[in-house]
Scaffold this active site. Structure first.
Site, PDB file in Angstrom:
ATOM      1  CG  ASN A   1      -2.012  -1.052   1.067  1.00  0.00           C
ATOM      2  OD1 ASN A   1      -2.351  -1.433  -0.055  1.00  0.00           O
ATOM      3  ND2 ASN A   1      -2.525  -1.540   2.182  1.00  0.00           N
TER       4      ASN A   1
ATOM      5  N   GLY B   1       4.069   8.609  10.942  1.00  0.00           N
ATOM      6  CA  GLY B   1       3.794   8.990   9.550  1.00  0.00           C
ATOM      7  C   GLY B   1       4.041  10.454   9.287  1.00  0.00           C
TER       8      GLY B   1
ATOM      9  CE  LYS C   1       3.428   4.779  15.474  1.00  0.00           C
ATOM     10  NZ  LYS C   1       1.965   4.954  15.406  1.00  0.00           N
TER      11      LYS C   1
ATOM     12  N   GLY D   1     -12.229   0.345   9.688  1.00  0.00           N
ATOM     13  CA  GLY D   1     -10.882   0.076   9.179  1.00  0.00           C
ATOM     14  C   GLY D   1      -9.796   0.809   9.950  1.00  0.00           C
TER      15      GLY D   1
ATOM     16  CD  GLU E   1      -3.331  -3.937  12.036  1.00  0.00           C
ATOM     17  OE1 GLU E   1      -2.996  -5.119  11.871  1.00  0.00           O
ATOM     18  OE2 GLU E   1      -2.533  -3.002  12.204  1.00  0.00           O
TER      19      GLU E   1
END
Lengths: 344, 344
Positions: free
Chosen positions: B10, B152, B223, B205, B208
């Site tokens: 993805n 991200g 993280k 979504g 998970e």
């Protein structure tokens, strides 16, 4: 990397002090910086092997002038000296002139044209001709560090350039002036008039005796203008900005807002509209859902809106001369790391 | 700068799409990037003059495999090919394995040792051996871009390294996991149980089907661990972290907190204590004065505490594959600018 400092006012002195404080830290992190020259308008102290910052700041803090240092050379041509002795980066802590950018702008153009990097806290040159300076830097493969010009320790410019690289920033908002932020909070917390809050700010040394630049919104306008020109590549002047200050605000309005769970903030905004950019400074009533609601006292904040990296809000910006000097050092270290691949 | 992409899941696909979307933007900003190679585990598509990203993403989005592209070479040695054809930066979008870091870690070590920059979204290698990878990068004058591994689009790692350069970061806090943040908000707003909120998150979504990594706090732990090891130069493992998740929280507790004007947030913290660093993940009750109070839904935030640059809070981080790809592109552009002095 060999450094030269021009200007030994409050920020210049803080920079020398910071280098003394950070000597071990820099060594431990493999960042080799040597301050080889310190100049004022009368001449310069120069040492080929690096000035003892600890000693020099001791003298200056004891009230001695730079001229009293035994290495001081009177009437030297500072630009020639810097060129001759292999200085790689000049720190410019010259006084700000927002009308013509001098004396900083002449220095910056010269140094950049010799391929010498310049890091500066001086807003004047950036306001007057950012794109011209950037062009000279680019042509001569030099770096121009201006991270300190829009909110000191707040990484506002760098945040927009580096952390949003590759995205299209279409809107910038900011609470960029600590003085007005302090006054508005004082009026909210202590239920006092604008005049009383301003007096307190002046007594605490937060507001200047002539507070016009802050309270009429010009300081915020200057900063949002620089952010817009640098990050959105606009080419605006201060005259292009619609500017509102905080002088008309009443304690009644602020208290009514408080009852509604709202606060007034002086917000600078730059927004793309087609091929143009609209810039304004306005007193806005915001609620607790706003990212700026908790930006209180001397704190500052900037919010970017981008296409592919979404929204980004940066809050912080310790006040004072050491944080201002630390934001100059930040730009210097990032240039050093670039040139020496010293990122790890 | 010649690029190679390894991995067309993805994020890999989103990266190809982003390059197609950003073609004009990059040209306008003098950033010359050419994607010359795209590889999966079976082989690679290679073009000396740059792959037509628009065409390739069209094929992939139409359900074709990379193998169906007419330029696809089966069974080539991807590492040899990348070395041979002058690739300067590899984008690694390999699947994450947090136990051994493979296959990413082997790729990264090889490329860095050849002096080829690596930009990656793969947390595994960074978790397993960040300092080892950094050492190889340093020795071979290559860059390792990991800005995408801790939130991200949120510029968390880069914020700490670049925007606080020269300061000593002694504490890091973060709301770093979108899924738990969403569940906690759902429980507050809709007055539903943990189980119901989790089910909604799964239907949308966001969570998970096996939500353990998120809801038990492991993702946050991963993280904050990376942030600590990279920015505070600690050398910790996941076993060194005290980890609490959100699975024990009740809707009653959340509603009671709401009445008090408070919210629960899952917060990762790393704090220097003498020569050591203490890392934990805890569900904390915070009030509206906290910088994290308004970090809602899929947003994330990190807060740094430093000596000379004060406190710095960064909020943002658009979710999804395009923002993830955009955060890879951000690291690539900053490497490009370093190497080409293309900052203006």
């Amino acid at each position: 990397m060999r450094l030269a400092l021009i200007g030994v006012g409050n920020v210049g002195k803080a920079f020398i002090k910071l280098l003394a404080m950070k000597k071990n830290f820099l060594l431990l992190n493999n960042i080799e910086l040597e301050l080889c020259l310190v100049a004022n308008s009368k001449g310069a102290v120069y040492s080929q092997f690096g000035i003892d910052c600890n000693n020099l700041i001791g003298e200056l803090e004891n009230g001695q002038l730079l001229e009293n240092n035994i290495e001081f050379k009177k009437d030297v041509d500072v630009i020639d000296l810097i060129k001759a002795c292999g200085i790689e980066t000049v720190i410019l802590a010259t006084p700000t002139n927002k009308n013509n950018g001098e004396p900083g702008i002449t220095y910056i153009k010269k140094f950049l044209s010799y391929g010498i990097n310049v890091v500066t806290a001086d807003k004047g040159p950036v306001l007057i001709d950012y794109h011209g300076l950037a062009e000279i830097a680019k042509r001569n493969k030099a770096r121009l560090g201006i991270g300190c010009t829009t909110g000191g320790a707040l990484p506002s410019i760098n945040g927009g350039i580096i952390e949003l690289a590759g995205s299209d920033v279409y809107k910038i908002e900011g609470v960029l002036n600590g003085t007005t932020n302090f006054i508005l909070k004082e009026m909210e917390d202590k239920i006092v008039s604008y005049e009383e809050a301003l007096k307190t700010a002046q007594l605490l040394g937060i507001a200047e005796s002539n507070p016009t630049l802050d309270v009429e919104g010009f300081d915020t306008a200057t900063k949002i203008l620089i952010l817009s020109n640098v990050i959105m590549k606009s080419n605006k002047k201060i005259e292009d900005i619609s500017i509102q200050g905080i002088t008309d605000i009443t304690v009644e309005k602020i208290q009514k807002a408080k009852e509604e769970g709202k606060r007034y903030k002086l917000i600078g905004t730059a927004e793309k509209t087609g091929d143009d950019v609209n810039i304004s400074v306005k007193l806005e009533k915001i609620n607790f859902l706003s990212d700026f609601y908790n930006v209180e006292g001397k704190n500052k904040a900037v919010k970017y809106y981008s296409d592919t990296l979404g929204e980004l809000t940066i809050v912080g910006g310790a006040s004072g001369t050491i944080p201002a000097a630390a934001s100059l050092l930040r730009d210097i270290i990032n240039i050093y790391r670039n040139n020496n691949n010293e990122w790890y």
